[in-house]
Design a protein around this motif. Structure first.
Motif, short mmCIF file in Angstrom:
data_model
loop_
_atom_site.label_atom_id
_atom_site.label_comp_id
_atom_site.label_asym_id
_atom_site.label_seq_id
_atom_site.Cartn_x
_atom_site.Cartn_y
_atom_site.Cartn_z
N GLU A 173 -14.93 7.68 -4.82
CA GLU A 173 -14.79 7.49 -3.37
C GLU A 173 -16.08 7.88 -2.65
O GLU A 173 -16.54 7.19 -1.74
CB GLU A 173 -13.61 8.32 -2.84
CG GLU A 173 -12.26 7.75 -3.26
CD GLU A 173 -11.08 8.57 -2.73
OE1 GLU A 173 -11.25 9.79 -2.49
OE2 GLU A 173 -10.00 7.97 -2.57
N SER A 199 -12.12 10.97 -6.76
CA SER A 199 -12.80 11.53 -5.58
C SER A 199 -14.31 11.26 -5.65
O SER A 199 -14.95 11.03 -4.62
CB SER A 199 -12.53 13.04 -5.47
OG SER A 199 -13.01 13.68 -6.64
N GLU A 228 -12.00 4.88 0.27
CA GLU A 228 -10.82 5.64 -0.13
C GLU A 228 -9.97 4.76 -1.04
O GLU A 228 -9.74 3.60 -0.71
CB GLU A 228 -9.99 6.03 1.09
CG GLU A 228 -10.61 7.14 1.91
CD GLU A 228 -9.73 7.52 3.11
OE1 GLU A 228 -8.65 6.92 3.30
OE2 GLU A 228 -10.15 8.43 3.86
N TYR A 229 -9.53 5.32 -2.14
CA TYR A 229 -8.63 4.59 -3.03
C TYR A 229 -7.18 4.93 -2.69
O TYR A 229 -6.84 6.09 -2.47
CB TYR A 229 -8.88 4.97 -4.50
CG TYR A 229 -10.04 4.22 -5.11
CD1 TYR A 229 -9.82 3.08 -5.88
CD2 TYR A 229 -11.36 4.65 -4.94
CE1 TYR A 229 -10.88 2.38 -6.45
CE2 TYR A 229 -12.43 3.97 -5.51
CZ TYR A 229 -12.18 2.83 -6.26
OH TYR A 229 -13.22 2.15 -6.82
N HIS A 230 -6.36 3.91 -2.64
CA HIS A 230 -4.92 4.10 -2.46
C HIS A 230 -4.18 3.52 -3.65
O HIS A 230 -4.69 2.63 -4.34
CB HIS A 230 -4.43 3.42 -1.18
CG HIS A 230 -4.72 4.21 0.06
ND1 HIS A 230 -5.97 4.22 0.65
CD2 HIS A 230 -3.94 5.03 0.81
CE1 HIS A 230 -5.94 5.02 1.71
NE2 HIS A 230 -4.73 5.52 1.83
N LYS A 240 0.84 -1.20 0.00
CA LYS A 240 0.00 0.00 0.00
C LYS A 240 0.88 1.24 0.00
O LYS A 240 1.80 1.35 0.81
CB LYS A 240 -0.90 -0.02 1.23
CG LYS A 240 -1.97 1.04 1.26
CD LYS A 240 -2.85 0.83 2.49
CE LYS A 240 -3.93 1.88 2.59
NZ LYS A 240 -4.77 1.67 3.79
N THR A 290 -8.94 -0.29 -3.55
CA THR A 290 -9.37 -0.19 -2.17
C THR A 290 -9.62 -1.60 -1.65
O THR A 290 -9.71 -2.54 -2.45
CB THR A 290 -10.65 0.68 -2.06
OG1 THR A 290 -11.11 0.64 -0.72
CG2 THR A 290 -11.76 0.16 -2.97
N ASP A 329 0.52 5.75 -1.14
CA ASP A 329 -0.25 6.92 -0.74
C ASP A 329 -1.67 6.89 -1.32
O ASP A 329 -2.02 6.01 -2.10
CB ASP A 329 0.48 8.18 -1.22
CG ASP A 329 0.82 8.08 -2.72
OD1 ASP A 329 0.75 6.94 -3.27
OD2 ASP A 329 1.11 9.10 -3.33
N ARG A 330 -2.47 7.91 -0.93
CA ARG A 330 -3.82 8.05 -1.49
C ARG A 330 -3.74 8.26 -2.99
O ARG A 330 -2.82 8.91 -3.51
CB ARG A 330 -4.52 9.28 -0.87
CG ARG A 330 -5.23 9.04 0.43
CD ARG A 330 -6.49 8.19 0.33
NE ARG A 330 -7.65 8.90 -0.24
CZ ARG A 330 -8.45 9.68 0.48
NH1 ARG A 330 -8.22 9.89 1.76
NH2 ARG A 330 -9.48 10.26 -0.09
#
Ligand code: NAG
Ligand code: NAG
Ligand code: NAG
Ligand code: NAG
Ligand code: NAG
Ligand code: NAG
Length: 615
Positions: free
Chosen positions: A135, A132, A141-143, A42, A156, A44-45
């Protein structure tokens, strides 16, 4: 035929836009969670303004009815055998109920999202939205996640839907699918081909004179499997195809070199096979560019596929499907993130066509557990639709036996040691193909792991297993329980005894002669056995179509009732893997999950299929 017909998407959209909401918005609840596989880290965003292409799988109106039709038209003992469905009939079964379409559209429009497209059956809706917005829509939240090989995707591990939509939407991707398809090819150019320790020169001179175990050729296959005498006559009515992913495309000049050497009369097919581009897949008629050969090193798989098929099935017409969406890919402003969902993109494109080849070969796969169940199930159902229309889908069973070295751990957060099953071969509506080596007798393909120039090369062992997602289909009831019983408890707990066992059949898969980038080499894998067997099944279809009969279509119900008589039982070998030294499932008399029913015997196959041939 009795199936649903219901709302047209556009009409429904117009209605819904005007109507008062049918149901007040319900609270969100988690729809699906899925662990990121161990190979992914994993980061960052994900970039919120990057645009994603979301594929929304609406619950199909009456898949059970479609499945019933599929089994009836594929069962040689049923009166409807061979009476395959039209595209319209298939669509009528899977079209979502009106309420489903309306509620999903209402939800999208409430969020200010217009569908960018849908399938004709309207069972899939496509939308393009910034990360966004996705989401917000899915309350998640997508990473960015990085695969061991450097690929980066935005994903996610869980997503939610308003409660009232849970029963109307099967899946939405990309979200939790850490799909990382790879070609099932094992090429050891660096290590070189070597004679297997168990190899014995065949006593049968017609075989020993044409079969070289470190470089097998179309001449060897057509002798070994007795296709040589058959001259296809069905013309344009019969076709065979294969799929390409990950930026691959079959290279025409290499195909020409191969056919010139090994099947001279087939040379025209190097330039006449049809090449289709789906979602930006590469179309290229010339040789590999320097970048493609030296930097990207692509099209080993695609070259193997076209050469194996053309070498055995000339002059049957060939179609090549190249689907784009190649990782690595981080969503950006201009390009919707659509990578890593290759089978769905391809199969939904195919289902929109009026007609397609009666046999289609795919040599890609990956561990089942990296794909969420809901998503795998929907892709598998799309494959059922292809089968209902009369096409045999053949998938390679993988090259790591019961699982790769050091890979055999569950993906449920517990890291439990277990055998790994592969997808899509585990889907019960497709036919799985394993690999063999040697000639007298043939045995399951195997080469031990080794280090080549300081680099670890994992074992090659014909892929084997039992699905953890799909229960054993009825057609396997006559053979699979007996096999499991014969294991007498060995490997209990490491595999799913209730699962769909694969492969169904097999063919040669070690050291195929082939050309790539203008040079001859060898290449191995269930990647090789799958197009070879696909070519042979298309020869059987040619005999059927020439005698005024239907093509075989979805093979398995026929295979497990009658078709197995057209295969030579393989009784030697094991599926290795997971542990570097121990042997896994044994190859046995009758069906086994390494070689299935065995390798083709073409004259017997034609007989089992009921074609009227002059012998
Ligand atoms: C078998 O193939 C290998 C690799 O192409 C080649 O080196 C060898 O000479 C061949 N053997 C025979 C007997 O043709
Ligand atoms: C030798 O192999 C060919 C091709 O498979 C087969 O047709 C033939 O019957 C075999 N001959 C003997 C003596 O087994
Ligand atoms: C591909 O072919 C070109 C032209 O013959 C050659 O220069 C290049 O070295 C080859 N690349 C590889 C990786 O074999
Ligand atoms: C060459 O290949 C690399 C690696 O796939 C790719 O990033 C690059 O865009 C390619 N260059 C050209 C000129 O096609
Ligand atoms: C490969 O090399 C590594 C490092 O030297 C060694 O630990 C490993 O056992 C070797 N594997 C095989 C299969 O020879
Ligand atoms: C592989 O090793 C694990 C852990 O040592 C053991 O539990 C398992 O039984 C072994 N599997 C096989 C197929 O021998």
């Amino acid at each position: 035929m009795r199936c649903f017909t219901s709302a047209l998407l556009s009409a429904a959209a117009a209605q819904v836009a005007l109507a008062t909401p049918i149901k007040a918005r319900s609270a969100y609840a988690v729809k699906e969670t899925h662990f990121a596989p161990r190979e992914w880290t994993k980061l960052d965003r994900a970039n919120g303004v990057g645009v994603m292409q979301l594929q929304i799988g609406l619950k199909q109106g009456n898949f059970e009815e479609l499945e019933r039709h599929l089994y009836e038209v594929s069962d040689p003992e049923h009166e409807r055998y061979g009476k395959h469905l039209t595209a319209g009939e298939v669509n009528d079964c899977v079209r979502p109920k009106k309420e489903t379409s309306e509620l999903v559209l209402e939800w999208l429009l409430e969020n200010g999202i217009e569908p960018a497209g849908s399938t004709t059956a309207e069972d899939w809706i496509i939308v393009h939205v910034p990360v966004s917005v996705a989401e917000h829509l899915l309350d998640t939240e997508y990473h960015n996640y990085r695969h061991e090989d450097g690929t980066i995707v935005a994903r996610t591990t869980h997503w939610s839907l308003p409660r009232h939509l849970h029963s109307h939407i099967d899946t939405i991707q990309p979200s939790t699918s850490f799909f990382h398809a790879s070609a099932n090819r094992a090429d050891w150019v660096a290590g070189g081909a070597e004679v297997p320790a168990s190899f014995k020169t065949p006593a049968n001179e017609s075989i020993s004179s044409v079969c070289n175990v470190t470089s097998v050729t179309p001449e060897c296959f057509s002798t070994l499997y007795s296709t040589k005498w058959y001259k296809p006559t069905a013309g344009d009515k019969n076709q065979v195809g294969f799929t390409n992913y990950l930026g691959e495309f079959p290279v025409r000049p290499d195909t020409k070199l191969f056919l010139q050497k090994y099947r001279p009369e087939a040379v025209p097919s190097a330039y006449s096979f049809k090449a289709f581009s789906i979602d930006g897949g590469i179309l290229q008629d010339g040789p590999l560019t320097r970048n493609q050969s030296d930097v990207e090193q692509i099209s080993h798989e695609a070259n193997l596929d076209v050469q194996a098929i053309a070498g055995i099935s000339w002059p049957i017409k060939i179609s090549s499907y190249s689907t784009g969406g190649r990782p690595p890919h981080i969503p950006d402003l201009t390009t919707p993130d659509n990578n890593n969902e290759p089978y769905l993109t391809w199969v939904n494109w195919l289902l929109e066509q009026d007609s397609f080849p009666q046999v289609i070969s795919t040599s890609y796969g990956e561990p089942e557990q990296t794909v969420p169940k809901s998503y795998a199930e929907r892709v598998c159902r799309q494959f059922a639709q292809v089968g209902a229309r009369g096409t045999s889908l053949l998938f390679s069973s993988g090259d790591r036996g019961v699982g790769g070295t050091g890979k055999c751990y569950s993906n449920d957060g517990k890291n439990t040691y277990k055998f790994l099953s592969d997808f899509p071969v585990s889907c019960p509506y497709v036919t799985g193909v394993g690999a063999t080596m040697n000639f007298e007798p043939e045995e399951s393909a195997y080469r031990a792991p080794r280090n080549v120039s300081g680099q670890f090369r994992d074992l090659y062992s014909s892929g084997s297993g039992f699905s953890t997602y799909w229960k054993r289909p009825k057609y396997q009831d006559g053979v699979v329980p007996a096999y499991i019983e014969s294991l007498a408890g060995a490997y209990d707990g490491l595999y799913n005894k209730e699962g769909r066992g694969y492969p169904d059949v097999s063919a040669q898969g070690l050291y195929f002669a082939y050309f790539w980038n203008g040079t001859e080499g060898t290449i191995s894998g269930t990647s090789a056995s799958t197009p070879l067997l696909s070519g042979i099944i298309s020869l059987v279809n040619d005999a059927l179509i020439s005698s005024g009969k239907s093509p075989l279509g979805f093979l398995n119900p026929w295979l497990y009732k009658k078709g197995y008589r057209g295969f030579t039982d393989i009784t030697k070998g094991f599926a290795y893997g997971c542990n570097s030294t121990n042997k896994g499932f044994p190859v046995t008399e009758g069906w086994d999950p390494i070689t299935g029913f065995g390798t083709p015997n073409f004259p017997e196959l034609v007989r089992a299929a009921g074609a009227d041939c002059e012998w």
